[in-house]
Design a protein around this motif. Structure first.
Motif, PDB file in Angstrom:
ATOM      1  N   VAL A 471       0.870  -1.173   0.000  1.00  0.00           N
ATOM      2  CA  VAL A 471       0.000   0.000   0.000  1.00  0.00           C
ATOM      3  C   VAL A 471       0.905   1.220   0.000  1.00  0.00           C
ATOM      4  O   VAL A 471       1.713   1.398   0.924  1.00  0.00           O
ATOM      5  CB  VAL A 471      -0.920   0.038   1.235  1.00  0.00           C
ATOM      6  N   ARG A 473       1.743   5.308   0.103  1.00  0.00           N
ATOM      7  CA  ARG A 473       1.235   6.610   0.541  1.00  0.00           C
ATOM      8  C   ARG A 473       1.410   7.607  -0.592  1.00  0.00           C
ATOM      9  O   ARG A 473       2.346   7.512  -1.395  1.00  0.00           O
ATOM     10  CB  ARG A 473       1.986   7.087   1.788  1.00  0.00           C
ATOM     11  N   MET A 484      -5.095   2.949   6.306  1.00  0.00           N
ATOM     12  CA  MET A 484      -5.095   2.591   4.896  1.00  0.00           C
ATOM     13  C   MET A 484      -5.530   1.143   4.775  1.00  0.00           C
ATOM     14  O   MET A 484      -5.287   0.320   5.662  1.00  0.00           O
ATOM     15  CB  MET A 484      -3.705   2.794   4.294  1.00  0.00           C
TER      16      MET A 484
END
Length: 897
Positions: A471, A473, A484
């Motif tokens: 994931v 940013r 998240m």
């Protein structure tokens, strides 16, 4: 001071083993808090980087340039190595072989808000941005103070519609966004308020400014405040109309030297004033002075503004309103020190120290234990003096994981960083959704430098993790800590899977694993770092090669009551502790373990324990590194822990297709194929094909995605062998590649040596130490003019030997063929030699093209040329060497500037 007999770590970063540090005296790694902290004399002044430091000093800037869009960008010439004593990971970020590259100051954040970029300044070449992901160095259009919340924003001064103003500037768009307030004559902008909402600046030159500006970062309000209190001007909305004359120095009783936000929630400002007492004055935004203290030397503020650190006989803390102060650390025989606390972590500050024998970067716990982590030696070439541009100026990254510092260990002033801590792991939760098993990643609230979160799956909680995704940013978004989500779409109920996440910085540093989660609600393994918990009596020690997360706890002395507690709610789990120590004992929940020797780190089975668990010891030298809770009682940890299982598949790989190509007689380009899973590569050079890669022959460490580098500073007509090693995120190396061989083409070397005594205008003196027995003394604005001939059109460098009568800086005006250099040549002898340089001849290079390059390469036509040098302070001149051999390095001392 003690010169220690210790083993030297000269292997590559990834192959240094903890066993190589066993004979290091305990006082080096473990400061028990008794007596003054002792700085050490580094056993290797150059950190063992023999091959790297043997290269010439004329950088091929045209070959290193990878882009000219938006400014010149140089390719990576980063090197990652281990400190020869502590084993810490150290980066040499830049390779500027002459001149000075530096960050601003210890108390001024060098990193942007998310930790991707570091702001540097090359003396006479303005600002540059170092990209920690790509390790490139890009020329910046402006310099200033970073916003602590907006990654692309900094605050600078410049023109706004024809009027000079303080500006908010976007480095991605490369444009000013809006003005914050007018500039009187000069704006000395201080570090921005901790929440990024306010900007302050000194309104005038250092020690002369009697007012400071204070403005909202969004440009909505501005006021000018006098250094003795009171608002001089207030404008909302902001206009750039001319300001009234400021109060005089006689009225304010002093001018501003430095200023800082206190990091308190009231946005108060501290000004350090040269003038009458109080020298440090504290103001709220309404212009009221609410406190005054003595001048605070080399200070830094607690992240929440609770108190300030400064240097006075050691490291001192003080609350400015009550003026209560306390000694935190006393250091033996230090001659210079700078504190840094630019992170948002309230538990650790850092500093650089300089003694008569060396320099060090240390980290100090701001918890009650006041532990000291000895991180790395800065290895200054001449530690006995403190030239301004030769000081380390330790500077902490936003998360406190890295300490930036300057050093002359590679000859000239370059930028380095040492890894002080691993990134903090996030928290992880999971739930089933229609799309699959959704993982929710909650960032650590102190972690701003994270680029991405790597997602892992395993069938055995606590070990054998396999990466399945990530994931990312948003690199341009304002700093926030919102959760998240990541959906595991192929997850199935009942599949027995466990999941964990690791946080990866822009720098490539990566955290340990987060807590595990199970899609089936099964109990999970837990790894606990005791130093992160509340503890009593223990102190912390830094061991980057053997500790589970770089740090461990130890009992500092006999009969000291030391305890730490944690909890376990799984009655079937087995609890293990990783301990070490000779003739030590400890107790667990009141049950005393028998005294024994743990001569190396050992996992001890504490049994099946539930609820609150407390480990207590009063045995000096008892060490506690990690606790592991095995969910079913059958899993026994080994080594540093089950989460450190060696990546055997990666270790079996070999970098392939390593190619070496001579670009010039002085430079070779190396390329190779990408290695999946690598974090970076180590490039080594030797003189035979079967050499063993090690720190002594390490050159550069380009990041993954940059499968090439340039080895420069070579001699024409010489043969070189190269091997490449890839390194993954847990420091596992691959096998070394096969050696690539290349020979640099020969050249017709054209070298002319000229004695200064052949010139005119200066006093010739007898000097037995000079090459010809005679030298030239230049002083009192006199000019020495020397003529020389070069045999052919070519690119040359001009080396010259000089010495001075003191260790102070000597500035000289130099002309070549009637063209004056854009800047004075500066020779700061305090940066040289390891001792007094007053009688030593020192080699430097003349440079006339600072605005275009810093390597000192001069295109000269065949025939006669005239060089003139003028000096006010006394300087002795011996001879010049004019050569087209860029690999030439004269024998003797080299000027670090």
């Amino acid at each position: 001071m003690c010169a220690l007999a210790v083993p030297l770590l000269v292997a590559t970063l990834a192959t240094v083993q903890a066993s190589e540090l066993k004979t290091i005296p305990n006082w080096v790694r473990e400061y028990d808090g008794r007596g003054r902290f002792r700085l050490y004399d580094p056993p290797l002044k150059d950190q063992g980087l023999k091959t790297l430091l043997s290269r010439g000093r004329v950088k091929p800037e045209e070959r290193m340039t990878v882009s000219t869009k938006g400014g010149v960008t140089w390719a990576s010439d980063r090197t990652i190595f281990r400190d020869s004593l502590t084993g810490a990971e150290v980066w040499r970020l830049t390779n500027i072989p002459s001149g000075v590259i530096r960050h601003s100051y210890s108390g001024v954040p060098a990193w942007n808000a998310n930790g991707r970029f570091i702001q540097f300044n090359i003396l006479y070449r303005a600002g540059w941005l170092f990209d920690q992901e790509k390790c490139t160095l890009r020329q910046a259009r402006v310099g200033g103070q970073w916003s602590p919340t907006e990654p692309n924003m900094l605050f600078t001064s410049g023109q706004w519609k024809g009027t000079k103003a303080v500006l908010a500037y976007d480095i991605k768009q490369q444009k000013a966004l809006h003005p914050l307030g007018p500039v009187r004559t000069y704006a000395g902008i201080c570090p921005i308020s901790a929440d990024g909402k306010w900007v302050a600046w000194r309104e005038g030159t250092q020690d002369r400014a009697t007012t400071f500006g204070l403005a909202a970062a969004d440009g909505s309000a501005y006021k000018s405040i006098a250094t003795h209190g009171g608002i001089v001007v207030e404008r909302s909305p902001v206009t750039l109309d001319p300001l009234p004359d400021p109060p005089s120095l006689e009225v304010t009783r002093g001018g501003i030297h430095q200023m800082y936000f206190t990091r308190r929630t009231d946005h108060s400002v501290e000004t350090n004033v040269h003038g009458d007492d109080p020298h440090a004055r504290y103001f709220t935004p309404d212009g009221k002075m609410f406190a005054g203290t003595e001048n605070l030397t080399h200070q830094s503020w607690h992240p929440e503004g609770k108190y300030v650190l400064f240097m006075k006989g050691g490291l001192v803390g003080m609350e400015p309103v009550t003026k209560k102060r306390w000694m935190i650390l006393q250091v033996a025989r230090a001659i210079e020190g700078h504190t840094t606390w630019n992170s948002f972590d309230p538990d650790w500050a850092a500093m650089s120290w300089r003694s008569r024998t060396g320099g060090e970067i240390i980290r100090v716990s701001m918890r009650d234990d006041h532990s000291v982590a000895r991180l790395a030696a800065s290895c200054p070439v001449n530690p006995d003096t403190t030239a301004y541009n030769n000081d380390e100026f330790a500077c902490m990254s936003p998360d406190g994981t890295k300490i930036l510092f300057m050093s002359t260990m590679s000859g000239s002033v370059n930028e380095y960083l040492v890894v002080a801590a691993n990134p903090r792991a996030p928290r992880l939760a999971g739930k089933w959704t229609d799309a699959g098993y959704q993982l929710t990643v909650t960032p650590d609230p102190l972690s701003r430098e994270i680029k991405r979160y790597r997602v892992y799956r395993t069938r055995k909680s606590g070990r054998a993790y396999q990466e399945i995704g990530a994931v990312d940013r948003d690199p341009d978004a304002a700093i926030d800590f919102k959760p998240m989500a990541y959906v595991v779409k192929d997850a199935r109920k009942g599949d027995g899977a466990f999941y964990a996440v690791r946080a990866q910085e822009w720098s490539g540093l990566i955290s340990r694993y987060s807590n595990d989660v199970s899609g089936d609600g099964e109990p999970v393994a837990r790894t606990i770092e005791p130093e992160t918990l509340d503890f009593t009596g223990f102190k912390q020690a830094f061991d980057p090669l053997a500790a589970g997360d770089l740090y461990y706890l130890f009992v500092p002395k006999d009969d000291a009551y030391c305890s730490v507690s944690f909890s376990n709610d799984n009655r079937n789990a087995a609890v293990w502790a990783r301990v070490k120590g000779m003739r030590v004992t400890f107790a667990v929940n009141g049950r005393k373990m028998p005294e024994r020797n743990y001569d190396d780190w050992t996992w001890v089975d504490l049994g099946r324990l539930i609820g609150k668990i407390t480990i207590v010891s009063s045995s000096a030298g008892f060490r506690l590194d990690r606790v592991f809770i095995a969910p079913d009682g059958t899993q026994a940890p080994k080594g540093r822990g089950s989460d450190y299982e060696r990546n055997a598949a990666f270790a079996a790989r070999t970098p392939e297709d390593v190619q070496a190509k001579a670009l010039t007689p002085f430079a070779v380009q190396l390329t190779w194929k990408p290695v999946p899973g690598a974090r970076y590569y180590n490039v080594h050079a030797g003189v035979k094909p079967d050499f063993t890669p090690g720190q002594n022959n390490l050159l550069y460490s380009p990041p993954v995605g940059t499968e090439k580098t340039i080895d420069w500073g070579l001699k024409p007509g010489t043969t070189h062998y190269y091997r490449v090693v890839a390194v993954e995120y847990d420091d596992t190396p691959t096998r070394p590649s096969a050696a690539a061989v290349v020979k640099t083409p020969p050249i017709e070397v054209r070298t002319v040596t000229v004695e200064y005594e052949s010139g005119t205008g200066a006093t010739v003196e007898d000097d037995a130490s000079a090459s010809s027995g005679k030298a030239v003394l230049l002083k009192g604005e006199k000019t020495c003019t020397v003529k020389f001939n070069v045999p052919a059109d070519d690119d040359y460098v001009i080396w010259h030997a000089f010495r001075a009568d003191s260790g102070r800086a000597v500035r000289c005006e130099v002309e070549l063929d009637g063209v004056k250099s854009l800047t004075s040549e500066t020779y700061d002898l305090a940066a040289l030699g390891g001792r007094s340089t007053r009688r030593d001849w020192v080699w430097s290079r003349y440079r006339f093209l600072w605005s275009k390059q810093i390597n000192g390469v001069l295109p000269l036509k065949a025939g006669e040329h005239t060089l003139s040098i003028t000096a006010k302070q006394p300087i002795h001149l011996d001879r010049m060497i004019i050569t087209n051999d860029r690999g030439l390095v004269p024998e003797g001392k080299l000027c670090t500037f």
